[in-house]
Each structure stands twice: as structure tokens, then as C-alpha cells.
Design a protein around this motif. Structure first.
Motif, PDB file in Angstrom:
ATOM      1  N   TRP A 150       0.866  -1.193   0.000  1.00  0.00           N
ATOM      2  CA  TRP A 150       0.000   0.000   0.000  1.00  0.00           C
ATOM      3  C   TRP A 150       0.887   1.223   0.000  1.00  0.00           C
ATOM      4  O   TRP A 150       1.956   1.229   0.621  1.00  0.00           O
ATOM      5  N   LYS A 151       0.432   2.285  -0.689  1.00  0.00           N
ATOM      6  CA  LYS A 151       1.228   3.509  -0.757  1.00  0.00           C
ATOM      7  C   LYS A 151       0.320   4.720  -0.731  1.00  0.00           C
ATOM      8  O   LYS A 151      -0.738   4.719  -1.363  1.00  0.00           O
ATOM      9  N   THR A 152       0.709   5.750   0.015  1.00  0.00           N
ATOM     10  CA  THR A 152      -0.021   7.014  -0.021  1.00  0.00           C
ATOM     11  C   THR A 152      -0.058   7.513  -1.462  1.00  0.00           C
ATOM     12  O   THR A 152       0.997   7.610  -2.111  1.00  0.00           O
ATOM     13  N   PRO A 153      -1.245   7.833  -1.983  1.00  0.00           N
ATOM     14  CA  PRO A 153      -1.337   8.258  -3.394  1.00  0.00           C
ATOM     15  C   PRO A 153      -0.857   9.691  -3.612  1.00  0.00           C
ATOM     16  O   PRO A 153      -1.661  10.613  -3.761  1.00  0.00           O
ATOM     17  N   ILE A 154       0.451   9.890  -3.604  1.00  0.00           N
ATOM     18  CA  ILE A 154       1.007  11.239  -3.781  1.00  0.00           C
ATOM     19  C   ILE A 154       1.280  11.511  -5.249  1.00  0.00           C
ATOM     20  O   ILE A 154       1.464  10.597  -6.056  1.00  0.00           O
ATOM     21  N   GLU A 155       1.333  12.808  -5.590  1.00  0.00           N
ATOM     22  CA  GLU A 155       1.694  13.220  -6.946  1.00  0.00           C
ATOM     23  C   GLU A 155       3.161  13.631  -7.020  1.00  0.00           C
ATOM     24  O   GLU A 155       3.779  13.530  -8.076  1.00  0.00           O
ATOM     25  N   ARG A 156       3.704  14.147  -5.900  1.00  0.00           N
ATOM     26  CA  ARG A 156       5.104  14.582  -5.912  1.00  0.00           C
ATOM     27  C   ARG A 156       5.720  14.298  -4.549  1.00  0.00           C
ATOM     28  O   ARG A 156       5.235  14.808  -3.524  1.00  0.00           O
ATOM     29  N   ASN A 157       6.748  13.484  -4.547  1.00  0.00           N
ATOM     30  CA  ASN A 157       7.424  13.113  -3.307  1.00  0.00           C
ATOM     31  C   ASN A 157       8.171  14.323  -2.745  1.00  0.00           C
ATOM     32  O   ASN A 157       9.105  14.842  -3.367  1.00  0.00           O
ATOM     33  N   ALA A 158       7.771  14.783  -1.562  1.00  0.00           N
ATOM     34  CA  ALA A 158       8.379  15.988  -0.979  1.00  0.00           C
ATOM     35  C   ALA A 158       9.865  15.822  -0.735  1.00  0.00           C
ATOM     36  O   ALA A 158      10.616  16.805  -0.744  1.00  0.00           O
ATOM     37  N   PHE A 159      10.318  14.599  -0.497  1.00  0.00           N
ATOM     38  CA  PHE A 159      11.736  14.357  -0.244  1.00  0.00           C
ATOM     39  C   PHE A 159      12.574  14.464  -1.516  1.00  0.00           C
ATOM     40  O   PHE A 159      13.789  14.529  -1.449  1.00  0.00           O
ATOM     41  N   GLU A 160      11.907  14.464  -2.685  1.00  0.00           N
ATOM     42  CA  GLU A 160      12.628  14.581  -3.948  1.00  0.00           C
ATOM     43  C   GLU A 160      12.577  15.994  -4.513  1.00  0.00           C
ATOM     44  O   GLU A 160      13.169  16.273  -5.561  1.00  0.00           O
ATOM     45  N   VAL A 161      11.869  16.887  -3.832  1.00  0.00           N
ATOM     46  CA  VAL A 161      11.816  18.288  -4.254  1.00  0.00           C
ATOM     47  C   VAL A 161      13.136  18.949  -3.874  1.00  0.00           C
ATOM     48  O   VAL A 161      13.600  18.806  -2.737  1.00  0.00           O
ATOM     49  N   PRO A 162      13.775  19.680  -4.808  1.00  0.00           N
ATOM     50  CA  PRO A 162      15.056  20.336  -4.484  1.00  0.00           C
ATOM     51  C   PRO A 162      14.923  21.234  -3.257  1.00  0.00           C
ATOM     52  O   PRO A 162      13.921  21.947  -3.101  1.00  0.00           O
ATOM     53  N   MET A 163      15.945  21.219  -2.407  1.00  0.00           N
ATOM     54  CA  MET A 163      15.902  22.013  -1.179  1.00  0.00           C
ATOM     55  C   MET A 163      15.733  23.494  -1.475  1.00  0.00           C
ATOM     56  O   MET A 163      15.045  24.226  -0.741  1.00  0.00           O
ATOM     57  N   LYS A 164      16.338  23.950  -2.568  1.00  0.00           N
ATOM     58  CA  LYS A 164      16.221  25.379  -2.908  1.00  0.00           C
ATOM     59  C   LYS A 164      14.760  25.758  -3.143  1.00  0.00           C
ATOM     60  O   LYS A 164      14.314  26.846  -2.773  1.00  0.00           O
ATOM     61  N   GLU A 165      14.006  24.856  -3.748  1.00  0.00           N
ATOM     62  CA  GLU A 165      12.587  25.146  -4.007  1.00  0.00           C
ATOM     63  C   GLU A 165      11.822  25.293  -2.682  1.00  0.00           C
ATOM     64  O   GLU A 165      10.949  26.146  -2.547  1.00  0.00           O
ATOM     65  N   LYS A 166      12.193  24.491  -1.708  1.00  0.00           N
ATOM     66  CA  LYS A 166      11.506  24.563  -0.410  1.00  0.00           C
ATOM     67  C   LYS A 166      11.890  25.839   0.339  1.00  0.00           C
ATOM     68  O   LYS A 166      11.034  26.536   0.892  1.00  0.00           O
ATOM     69  N   THR A 167      13.181  26.145   0.369  1.00  0.00           N
ATOM     70  CA  THR A 167      13.600  27.344   1.101  1.00  0.00           C
ATOM     71  C   THR A 167      13.112  28.606   0.392  1.00  0.00           C
ATOM     72  O   THR A 167      12.729  29.580   1.046  1.00  0.00           O
ATOM     73  N   ASP A 168      13.113  28.591  -0.944  1.00  0.00           N
ATOM     74  CA  ASP A 168      12.596  29.754  -1.683  1.00  0.00           C
ATOM     75  C   ASP A 168      11.126  29.979  -1.351  1.00  0.00           C
ATOM     76  O   ASP A 168      10.676  31.125  -1.191  1.00  0.00           O
ATOM     77  N   LEU A 169      10.362  28.891  -1.241  1.00  0.00           N
ATOM     78  CA  LEU A 169       8.938  29.025  -0.898  1.00  0.00           C
ATOM     79  C   LEU A 169       8.780  29.665   0.480  1.00  0.00           C
ATOM     80  O   LEU A 169       8.017  30.631   0.637  1.00  0.00           O
ATOM     81  N   LEU A 170       9.500  29.151   1.461  1.00  0.00           N
ATOM     82  CA  LEU A 170       9.329  29.669   2.816  1.00  0.00           C
ATOM     83  C   LEU A 170       9.778  31.128   2.922  1.00  0.00           C
ATOM     84  O   LEU A 170       9.123  31.943   3.586  1.00  0.00           O
ATOM     85  N   LEU A 171      10.893  31.474   2.278  1.00  0.00           N
ATOM     86  CA  LEU A 171      11.346  32.867   2.326  1.00  0.00           C
ATOM     87  C   LEU A 171      10.369  33.781   1.586  1.00  0.00           C
ATOM     88  O   LEU A 171      10.174  34.942   1.975  1.00  0.00           O
ATOM     89  N   SER A 172       9.729  33.263   0.550  1.00  0.00           N
ATOM     90  CA  SER A 172       8.701  34.042  -0.151  1.00  0.00           C
ATOM     91  C   SER A 172       7.474  34.234   0.728  1.00  0.00           C
ATOM     92  O   SER A 172       6.827  35.288   0.704  1.00  0.00           O
ATOM     93  N   VAL A 173       7.152  33.219   1.502  1.00  0.00           N
ATOM     94  CA  VAL A 173       6.041  33.323   2.455  1.00  0.00           C
ATOM     95  C   VAL A 173       6.327  34.420   3.472  1.00  0.00           C
ATOM     96  O   VAL A 173       5.480  35.283   3.759  1.00  0.00           O
ATOM     97  N   ASN A 174       7.546  34.410   4.004  1.00  0.00           N
ATOM     98  CA  ASN A 174       7.919  35.441   4.978  1.00  0.00           C
ATOM     99  C   ASN A 174       7.851  36.830   4.346  1.00  0.00           C
ATOM    100  O   ASN A 174       7.374  37.791   4.957  1.00  0.00           O
ATOM    101  N   ASP A 175       8.328  36.912   3.095  1.00  0.00           N
ATOM    102  CA  ASP A 175       8.332  38.205   2.407  1.00  0.00           C
ATOM    103  C   ASP A 175       6.903  38.696   2.164  1.00  0.00           C
ATOM    104  O   ASP A 175       6.627  39.897   2.289  1.00  0.00           O
TER     105      ASP A 175
END
Length: 544
Positions: A150-175
Motif C-alpha cells: 500500500w502507498k499514499t497516493p502522492i503526486e510529488r514526493n516531498a523528499f525529492e523536491v530540491p531544497m532550494k525550491e523549499k527554502t525559496d517558498l518559505l522565504l517568499s512566504v515570509n516576504d
């Protein structure tokens, strides 16, 4: 959820130091150095070593959980990346019944000899424990499923998203929050991947891949003249989804006093709104204490459901097993046995559900190899059932487990944990705006905040993020300093209406604490907006 952990997290004192509070987090690793996936044939072979070793030492039953647990936390504050934490944990937990008693042992050394020694240790512990056991374990029967997955039906594995994309999102949220006047902003991404392989002497070999994600932020606005400040936390929900949860979708937005979110979350939009609303809270009228009709949004109501319905319907609480740490329950067996205990009004239908897509509790099989399901806890306001696992089922006359057994890691013993517990939508067509039209004197509450509840889960107090005063069917402005008090039975019997399925949304927690030693689990709670008549509201700013 343990109150002090909830306050700790929602207070946005979040940093890597919190990881030490949750033993499931595993060992920190250098990003990008996670171990390779283990082939399922190897997992089966290792599990068979444990099953055979335990059987050879006299175990009547054995189950094996081979687990790989990945956690990633990305933490920012204002314009800075505060921390990036990757952890990984891999090992095997072995549970046996010998001489009618449970025994457990775990190991992170996964060669054949070490696995066999751990299995033998589990059997030895069970035999020693049995000298103190007054009644043998009664395990509800469970068929073997063979080799399944059984597997969670995900579309994009968060662990495979580039770290820069995650940090850019959070810094954009703060901005986005700074652009709207915030003084301070924290934002965090929590990501979890549990890769679990279960095997038992029932004949099951179950491979599961489970994903969860939780984006959160906290915005602070200061009144420079008075020195007072207000905060507004994110209106996101932790979800059993991949990174796609963070890709906004117009169809998942609900326009209310602020934008609310279903299955996709617009973190930037919410942060911008939060800054404006924190400023608005500084000017909001302080509430006049008294009786109000409350209109509670799902972003708020989930926590009230969790504390006042989820916890008291845990059978181990009812039986007193959790009395030392987590407390007991007012929903005692004698009330359930009457078949007439009036928990709430006829509008209150509460369902336990381990199948709900996108929820935190959704898995194919629980941690003792039981296929997951859905069942009623409260039906038309009447208490009809509890939450039970294999060795509890006989106590309430069940012929099978309800499939809600869980351990936070391979090194912890699995036990009964809360499934998703949700208030079912109303059957009549009803939107929140129509519900508000019929309220003469009320308060519309959005978002969760602090809470307090007693050991039996009976007397409680809750507050929220945003409060709007309702007069003669219209929202007339923002309120502040609101908290409501009630007892559980009184509150749920005051439920006068629940909006329809079009308004249904999930909330939840990553860190519901229970057990000694404490274990954390993730659980969702769904509802539509609901109305509760004549609830006592206090002013939290009042000086006594």
C-alpha cells in the motif's frame, strides 16, 4: 495531542531543538546521504529470520515491523534560513506472545544473528512478564493477507523536491507577510516518510510507503505606540499528501472572512492575509463575556473534536490504561452498554476512519497487520463504539480489531492510537453563509489556538485565531480575547446544525502524544462548519 506540545508548536518556537522531544525523529544525517531503498525480497527474508527464531523459542504468535523512517524539517525566520534537518532511522521491532504474555525487543543491527537474538530476547521478556500476568492475552483473529503493499497516493514526493525550491517558498512566504506589515515571521515545512514492512505468523507480509506534509507559519504584528502585539498562525492542515499540497488550486479555495483551504494550500496568500489580520486584531473589540451561538469553522473545530471526542473514545483510556500519563475518560463502559448514552444532538455523527484519502491516519494496514476500515463512534448523538485493537476487541464484544494500532518507530511497541475521528457533514444543503444568516447573537471562529481540558475529557476551554461578531444574521466586525468554555456532553448537545459536504475539510496534528514512554502519532479530523447554541464565552484579557 499533548497540550504543552501543541502550544510549543503553534507558538512557533519551532527549531531543530524540538526534534529531541520526539524519539521517532531518528538520527540526523547529511542531506542527500539517505540509505538506498531496500528490496522487498530482502525485507521478507529478514522478517522470516525473526519469525522462525521466535517460534523456535516457544512464541505462540510473532509480528515483525521493519521500518525506515525519514523526516525533514526546513525552518526559516524572517529573511533567514534557520535550519534544515534530515533524519533517518532504520531497524526492526519484534513482538511476541509467549506463555500468554506480550514480549518486545528491537534492534538496528539487521544481520541474521542480531535479528535472531532480538527475537529470542522478545520471547524471554514475554516469559518473564508472564509470571506477573493474571489473564492471558486474547488476540482477535486476523487472517493473513500474503504479500501485499500500500502507498499514499502522492503526486510529488516531498523528499525529492530540491531544497532550494523549499527554502525559496518559505522565504517568499515570509516576504509576503512583511509586505503586508508583519514585524516577525517564522515558517516551517515538516515532511515525513514511513517505509514500513510488517510480517506475522498469521501469514501477512505487508509493505507500505506512507507520506505526510505540514507547512506552517506564524506572523507577529506589533503596535509601536502601545507595545502590544498580536499573532496569526497559518490556516493550513497537516495532510497525508505529497508536495502537491503546496500547489494552489482555485477550486480548493473557499471565500469567507478570509480565504480557507480544502485539499491544496496557498501558503503565500495565507501569509499575506495573516499579516493584515494580525494588525486588524490589534484594533478589534474585546469580547463581552456571555452566552453566544458559535459558528465554528473546520480549521478550528478539528481540535475540539480531537480533544473532546477522539481522546475520550480511546478504549485504553476508558479502561484506565492511560490514567498515569494521558488521563481517563468520562465515556465509561457502563454508559456505552446502555446503548442510549446521549453524547450529542441528533446532528452529531462521529466516524472513525483509517481509509480517508489525504488524511494523516490513512494507511492500508495498521501496525499489527489489520486491514483498515471505517466505523461509527457516535451515531445520531448516541455513543455506539470505541477505538480498539486486537487484544482489546473482546472487551467490547468485537470479533475483529478495528485496525488502529500504531507505533511511532520500529523501536517502539505498537498500541492503540487514535484513527481519523471526524464529524460527518449535514444531510441538508447548508453553506456557512446561510448558517450565519440565522444567528442573532453569535461569534464565527476560524483557526485553532490554545486549549485546556481535564483528565476525563469532560470540562474544556478552546480559543481560535480569528473571531467575528455576528449580529442579526450579519458579521459586523472582528472580536478579540475570545475563548469558550463547556463540558463535552453539554457542548455536543448544543450542536444545532452542520453544513453540508461541500464545506467539509480536514484539520489535524502531526504530534499527538500518548503512552509511556511517550509516542507521537499523526491524526486528521474532518468536519463542515457547525453551529453550537448558547455556549459560554469568556474574555481572556479580563484581569481578575
Amino acid at each position: 495531542m499533548k497540550r504543552k506540545d501543541f502550544l510549543y508548536l503553534t507558538g512557533m518556537g519551532i527549531s531543530a531543538s524540538m526534534l529531541s522531544r520526539f524519539t521517532a525523529a531518528g538520527s540526523p544525517i547529511v542531506p542527500g546521504t539517505r540509505m538506498r531503498d531496500v528490496d522487498v525480497a530482502i525485507k521478507k527474508r529478514m522478517s522470516d529470520v525473526a519469525l522462525n527464531a521466535a517460534r523456535a523459542k516457544g512464541a505462540a504468535y510473532t509480528d515483525v515491523r521493519l521500518g525506515r523512517y525519514l523526516n525533514e524539517y526546513v525552518v526559516t525566520r524572517d529573511k533567514n534560513i534557520e535550519n534544515i534537518v534530515d533524519t533517518e532511522s532504520y531497524g526492526m521491532g519484534i513482538r511476541v506472545i509467549a506463555n500468554g504474555c506480550w514480549g518486545f525487543a528491537a534492534t538496528d543491527r539487521l544481520d541474521n544473528d542480531s535479528i535472531a537474538r532480538a527475537a529470542e530476547t522478545a520471547v524471554a521478556i514475554a516469559k518473564e512478564n508472564s509470571r506477573l500476568q493474571t489473564e492471558p492475552v486474547q488476540l482477535a483473529p486476523q487472517k493473513g493477507y500474503g504479500e501485499v503493499s500500500w502507498k499514499t497516493p502522492i503526486e510529488r514526493n516531498a523528499f525529492e523536491v530540491p531544497m532550494k525550491e523549499k527554502t525559496d517558498l518559505l522565504l517568499s512566504v515570509n516576504d509576503a507577510a512583511f509586505k503586508n506589515g508583519a514585524n516577525y515571521v517564522n515558517s516551517v515545512l515538516f515532511m515525513v516518510n514511513e517505509q514500513k514492512y510488517f510480517a506475522s505468523t498469521d501469514g501477512s507480509y505487508i509493505d507500505q510507503d506512507i507520506h505526510r506534509i505540514w507547512p506552517v507559519f506564524g506572523v507577529t504584528k506589533i503596535d509601536e505606540k502601545s507595545g502590544k502585539f498580536e499573532t496569526r498562525s497559518s490556516l493550513s492542515a497537516p495532510r497525508g499528501m505529497g508536495y502537491e499540497y503546496l500547489v494552489p488550486r482555485a477550486s480548493d479555495k473557499i471565500k469567507s472572512q478570509t480565504t480557507l483551504y480544502r485539499d491544496r494550500y496557498d501558503m503565500l496568500e495565507d501569509a499575506g492575509a495573516a499579516a493584515l489580520q494580525a494588525a486588524e486584531k490589534l484594533k478589534a473589540k474585546s469580547v463581552e463575556p456571555g452566552k453566544y451561538d458559535l459558528v465554528l469553522d473546520p480549521s478550528h473545530l478539528w481540535l475540539t473534536i480531537h480533544e473532546s471526542v477522539g481522546h475520550p473514545s480511546e478504549l485504553d483510556r476508558v479502561l484506565g490504561y492511560e490514567a498515569n500519563f494521558a488521563g481517563t475518560s468520562f465515556l465509561t463502559l457502563d454508559k456505552w452498554k446502555t446503548g442510549k448514552f446521549n453524547f450529542g444532538s441528533k446532528h452529531v455523527n462521529i466516524v472513525a476512519d483509517k481509509l480517508q484519502p489525504g488524511s494523516l491516519g490513512a494507511v492500508g494496514y495498521d501496525d499489527e497487520g489489520v486491514g483498515t476500515k471505517q466505523w461509527d463512534i457516535i451515531k445520531d448523538g448516541i455513543l455506539v463504539n470505541y477505538q480498539a485493537i486486537r487484544d482489546q476487541a473482546h472487551i467490547i464484544g468485537l470479533k475483529e480489531s478495528q485496525g488502529c494500532c500504531y507505533a511511532q518507530s520500529w523501536r517502539d511497541v505498537q498500541f492503540q492510537r487514535m484513527p481519523n475521528i471526524s464529524l460527518q457533514p449535514g444531510k441538508e444543503t447548508l453553506a456557512p453563509a446561510d448558517m450565519i444568516k440565522n444567528v442573532e447573537k453569535g461569534i464565527y471562529i476560524i483557526g485553532d489556538s490554545s486549549f485546556s481540558i481535564d483528565q476525563q475529557r469532560y470540562n474544556f476551554q478552546f480559543s481560535g485565531q480569528l473571531y467575528y461578531e455576528i449580529k442579526n444574521g450579519k458579521i459586523v466586525g472582528m472580536l478579540n480575547d475570545v475563548a469558550y468554555q463547556a463540558n463535552t456532553q453539554e457542548f455536543w448537545n448544543a450542536c444545532a446544525a452542520v453544513c453540508d459536504k461541500n464545506d467539509y475539510r480536514l484539520g489535524g496534528s502531526f504530534f499527538d502524544g500518548k503512552g509511556q514512554p511517550m509516542q507521537a502519532s499523526a491524526v486528521s479530523h474532518g468536519s463542515s462548519t457547525a453551529r453550537f447554541n448558547g455556549v459560554n464565552v469568556i474574555n481572556t484579557a479580563r484581569k481578575i
